[in-house]
Design a protein around this motif. Structure first.
Motif, PDB file in Angstrom:
ATOM      1  N   LYS A  12      -8.027  -1.575   1.322  1.00 39.60           N
ATOM      2  CA  LYS A  12      -7.407  -2.913   0.772  1.00 39.60           C
ATOM      3  C   LYS A  12      -7.987  -2.793  -0.604  1.00 39.60           C
ATOM      4  O   LYS A  12      -7.488  -3.121  -1.619  1.00 39.60           O
ATOM      5  N   ALA A  13      -9.302  -2.546  -0.696  1.00 37.33           N
ATOM      6  CA  ALA A  13     -10.059  -2.355  -2.198  1.00 37.33           C
ATOM      7  C   ALA A  13      -9.147  -1.091  -3.018  1.00 37.33           C
ATOM      8  O   ALA A  13      -8.922  -1.365  -4.285  1.00 37.33           O
ATOM      9  N   LEU A  14      -9.055  -0.057  -2.367  1.00 37.84           N
ATOM     10  CA  LEU A  14      -8.183   0.909  -3.061  1.00 37.84           C
ATOM     11  C   LEU A  14      -6.692   0.562  -3.504  1.00 37.84           C
ATOM     12  O   LEU A  14      -6.131   0.707  -4.472  1.00 37.84           O
ATOM     13  N   ARG A  15      -6.176   0.066  -2.457  1.00 41.61           N
ATOM     14  CA  ARG A  15      -4.733  -0.678  -2.616  1.00 41.61           C
ATOM     15  C   ARG A  15      -4.485  -1.630  -3.874  1.00 41.61           C
ATOM     16  O   ARG A  15      -3.666  -1.609  -4.702  1.00 41.61           O
ATOM     17  N   ASP A  16      -5.597  -2.372  -3.995  1.00 43.02           N
ATOM     18  CA  ASP A  16      -5.841  -3.466  -4.966  1.00 43.02           C
ATOM     19  C   ASP A  16      -6.138  -2.987  -6.263  1.00 43.02           C
ATOM     20  O   ASP A  16      -6.549  -3.633  -7.330  1.00 43.02           O
ATOM     21  N   ALA A  17      -6.980  -1.785  -6.364  1.00 38.53           N
ATOM     22  CA  ALA A  17      -7.736  -1.315  -7.406  1.00 38.53           C
ATOM     23  C   ALA A  17      -8.836  -2.314  -7.744  1.00 38.53           C
ATOM     24  O   ALA A  17      -9.166  -2.511  -8.806  1.00 38.53           O
ATOM     25  N   ASP A  18      -9.438  -2.615  -6.637  1.00 38.75           N
ATOM     26  CA  ASP A  18     -10.484  -3.801  -6.651  1.00 38.75           C
ATOM     27  C   ASP A  18     -12.106  -2.970  -6.744  1.00 38.75           C
ATOM     28  O   ASP A  18     -12.448  -2.608  -5.574  1.00 38.75           O
TER      29      ASP A  18
ATOM     30  N   ARG B 143      -4.743   0.170 -11.855  1.00 37.09           N
ATOM     31  CA  ARG B 143      -3.770  -0.513 -10.980  1.00 37.09           C
ATOM     32  C   ARG B 143      -3.497   0.748  -9.822  1.00 37.09           C
ATOM     33  O   ARG B 143      -3.549   1.890 -10.054  1.00 37.09           O
ATOM     34  N   CYS B 144      -3.209   0.557  -8.697  1.00 40.66           N
ATOM     35  CA  CYS B 144      -2.904   1.576  -7.760  1.00 40.66           C
ATOM     36  C   CYS B 144      -1.688   2.136  -7.685  1.00 40.66           C
ATOM     37  O   CYS B 144      -0.657   1.122  -7.678  1.00 40.66           O
ATOM     38  N   VAL B 145      -1.033   3.005  -7.786  1.00 45.42           N
ATOM     39  CA  VAL B 145       0.146   3.684  -7.750  1.00 45.42           C
ATOM     40  C   VAL B 145       0.683   4.025  -6.309  1.00 45.42           C
ATOM     41  O   VAL B 145       1.659   3.508  -5.901  1.00 45.42           O
ATOM     42  N   THR B 146      -0.214   4.447  -5.488  1.00 46.50           N
ATOM     43  CA  THR B 146      -0.106   4.584  -3.944  1.00 46.50           C
ATOM     44  C   THR B 146      -1.247   4.704  -3.133  1.00 46.50           C
ATOM     45  O   THR B 146      -2.464   4.902  -3.630  1.00 46.50           O
ATOM     46  N   SER B 147      -1.123   4.088  -2.146  1.00 45.89           N
ATOM     47  CA  SER B 147      -2.413   3.939  -1.139  1.00 45.89           C
ATOM     48  C   SER B 147      -2.128   4.513   0.276  1.00 45.89           C
ATOM     49  O   SER B 147      -1.009   3.582   0.752  1.00 45.89           O
ATOM     50  N   GLU B 148      -2.759   4.885   1.076  1.00 46.78           N
ATOM     51  CA  GLU B 148      -2.461   5.147   2.676  1.00 46.78           C
ATOM     52  C   GLU B 148      -3.833   5.298   3.313  1.00 46.78           C
ATOM     53  O   GLU B 148      -4.589   6.049   2.691  1.00 46.78           O
ATOM     54  N   LEU B 149      -3.917   4.844   4.302  1.00 49.72           N
ATOM     55  CA  LEU B 149      -4.911   5.021   5.427  1.00 49.72           C
ATOM     56  C   LEU B 149      -4.205   5.606   6.607  1.00 49.72           C
ATOM     57  O   LEU B 149      -3.416   5.085   7.192  1.00 49.72           O
ATOM     58  N   MET B 150      -4.788   6.776   7.101  1.00 50.25           N
ATOM     59  CA  MET B 150      -4.517   7.381   8.348  1.00 50.25           C
ATOM     60  C   MET B 150      -5.685   7.500   8.841  1.00 50.25           C
ATOM     61  O   MET B 150      -6.802   8.098   8.471  1.00 50.25           O
ATOM     62  N   VAL B 151      -5.655   7.520  10.396  1.00 50.21           N
ATOM     63  CA  VAL B 151      -6.598   7.544  11.364  1.00 50.21           C
ATOM     64  C   VAL B 151      -6.262   8.525  12.297  1.00 50.21           C
ATOM     65  O   VAL B 151      -6.244   8.122  13.730  1.00 50.21           O
ATOM     66  N   PRO B 152      -6.105   9.917  12.176  1.00 52.23           N
ATOM     67  CA  PRO B 152      -5.735  10.661  13.181  1.00 52.23           C
ATOM     68  C   PRO B 152      -7.102  11.367  13.937  1.00 52.23           C
ATOM     69  O   PRO B 152      -8.138  11.431  13.163  1.00 52.23           O
ATOM     70  N   PHE B 153      -7.106  11.394  15.052  1.00 46.81           N
ATOM     71  CA  PHE B 153      -8.161  11.918  15.998  1.00 46.81           C
ATOM     72  C   PHE B 153      -9.390  11.076  15.794  1.00 46.81           C
ATOM     73  O   PHE B 153     -10.453  11.594  15.607  1.00 46.81           O
ATOM     74  N   GLY B 154      -9.259   9.617  15.377  1.00 47.38           N
ATOM     75  CA  GLY B 154     -10.492   8.919  15.467  1.00 47.38           C
ATOM     76  C   GLY B 154     -11.153   8.750  14.297  1.00 47.38           C
ATOM     77  O   GLY B 154     -12.070   8.308  13.839  1.00 47.38           O
ATOM     78  N   VAL B 155     -10.643   9.576  13.178  1.00 50.12           N
ATOM     79  CA  VAL B 155     -11.397   9.867  11.765  1.00 50.12           C
ATOM     80  C   VAL B 155     -10.480   9.168  10.562  1.00 50.12           C
ATOM     81  O   VAL B 155      -9.329   9.339  10.692  1.00 50.12           O
ATOM     82  N   ALA B 156     -11.020   8.064   9.761  1.00 49.93           N
ATOM     83  CA  ALA B 156     -10.343   7.650   8.721  1.00 49.93           C
ATOM     84  C   ALA B 156     -10.232   8.512   7.585  1.00 49.93           C
ATOM     85  O   ALA B 156     -11.217   8.968   7.117  1.00 49.93           O
ATOM     86  N   TYR B 157      -8.742   8.616   7.211  1.00 50.70           N
ATOM     87  CA  TYR B 157      -8.785   9.382   5.816  1.00 50.70           C
ATOM     88  C   TYR B 157      -7.874   8.400   4.823  1.00 50.70           C
ATOM     89  O   TYR B 157      -7.025   7.991   5.179  1.00 50.70           O
ATOM     90  N   HIS B 158      -8.677   8.187   3.665  1.00 47.20           N
ATOM     91  CA  HIS B 158      -7.860   7.314   2.610  1.00 47.20           C
ATOM     92  C   HIS B 158      -7.275   8.175   1.349  1.00 47.20           C
ATOM     93  O   HIS B 158      -8.217   9.465   1.077  1.00 47.20           O
ATOM     94  N   VAL B 159      -6.090   8.128   1.256  1.00 47.17           N
ATOM     95  CA  VAL B 159      -5.378   8.591  -0.030  1.00 47.17           C
ATOM     96  C   VAL B 159      -4.764   7.560  -0.958  1.00 47.17           C
ATOM     97  O   VAL B 159      -4.280   6.691  -0.577  1.00 47.17           O
ATOM     98  N   ALA B 160      -5.123   7.623  -2.232  1.00 47.03           N
ATOM     99  CA  ALA B 160      -4.901   6.813  -3.161  1.00 47.03           C
ATOM    100  C   ALA B 160      -4.617   7.493  -4.482  1.00 47.03           C
ATOM    101  O   ALA B 160      -5.617   8.454  -4.647  1.00 47.03           O
TER     102      ALA B 160
END
Length: 233
Positions: free
Chosen positions: A169-175, A209-226
């Motif tokens: 949420k912080a990454l998505r909101d550029a907070d 400002r955030c241009v793009t943001s995504e949270l993926m959790v494959p294999f039990g590990v959180a990966y943030h891309v923004a």
């Protein structure tokens, strides 16, 4: 001058030669990270990469993923060969690999001690923003918690979901304030090694400002891309 910032994780699975099978979840993470790197490259062909770690890395360093299963060599600068350093940390190797995927000229490495305080990270972000008058892209490398659910590599932790949702949420909101408010002790408990790098990002001056943001959790590990862009006055 930092003209754009991109947040990515640094799992070995980003490198195709290190993955035996064509797994859709893996392909999705790789695709998102390469897309973020190419967005970053569109703003500048010179990067500074921020990642958790200790010490300094030479600007002409050459490394290899041999220790992770395949002898895939990467360079931090397209114009130099340098001497092979077999001990480059994984996030540095990933920074070099993403540099090549995005066609960037060079990436310098800034390692941030995992125990750095939020204030130290914020101050470093301000320093990096003032380090050059040339347009620079900031590549922020950091993994979220590896303790999500039954697929977690280690023991699952019920707090992991709320923690990484807060980061996303912080990454998505550029907070920036929300990123700086992340608890270093909680992040350490959850194995979220990206915390100091994310807080360096939060130290960049100005409004973003955030241009793009995504949270993926494959294999039990959180990966943030923004990807963040500055708000133009």
């Amino acid at each position: 001058m930092i003209v754009r910032a991109a947040v990515v994780p640094y799992p070995p699975l980003l490198v195709p030669e290190l993955v035996v099978a064509d797994v859709p979840e893996v392909a999705g993470v790789r695709r998102a990270c390469v897309a973020a790197a190419r967005r970053l490259a569109a703003g500048s062909r010179r990067w500074i990469a921020v990642a958790p770690g200790f010490g300094e890395v030479a600007g002409d360093a050459v490394g290899t993923f041999a220790g992770f299963g395949a002898d895939v060599a990467v360079r931090l600068n397209e114009d130099t060969e340098g001497d092979l350093d077999p001990d480059l940390p994984l996030p540095v190797l990933i920074a070099g690999w993403l540099r090549e995927q995005a066609g960037v000229r060079d990436v310098s490495i800034q390692l941030v001690p995992p125990g750095a305080t939020s204030e130290q990270c914020r101050a470093l972000g301000g320093h990096l923003a003032d380090s050059s008058n040339d347009p620079i892209g900031l590549l922020v490398l950091g993994d979220g918690s590896p303790k999500h659910g039954e697929r977690a590599p280690g023991r699952p932790d019920a707090r992991a979901g709320e923690f990484d949702n807060t980061v996303q949420k912080a990454l998505r909101d550029a907070d920036a304030a929300a990123l700086l408010a992340l608890d270093p002790e909680l992040a350490a408990d959850l194995g979220a090694e990206g915390r100091p790098a994310w807080q360096v990002l939060a130290g960049l001056p100005g409004e973003w400002r955030c241009v793009t943001s995504e949270l993926m959790v494959p294999f039990g590990v959180a990966y943030h891309v923004a990807v963040w862009d500055p708000v133009q006055p």
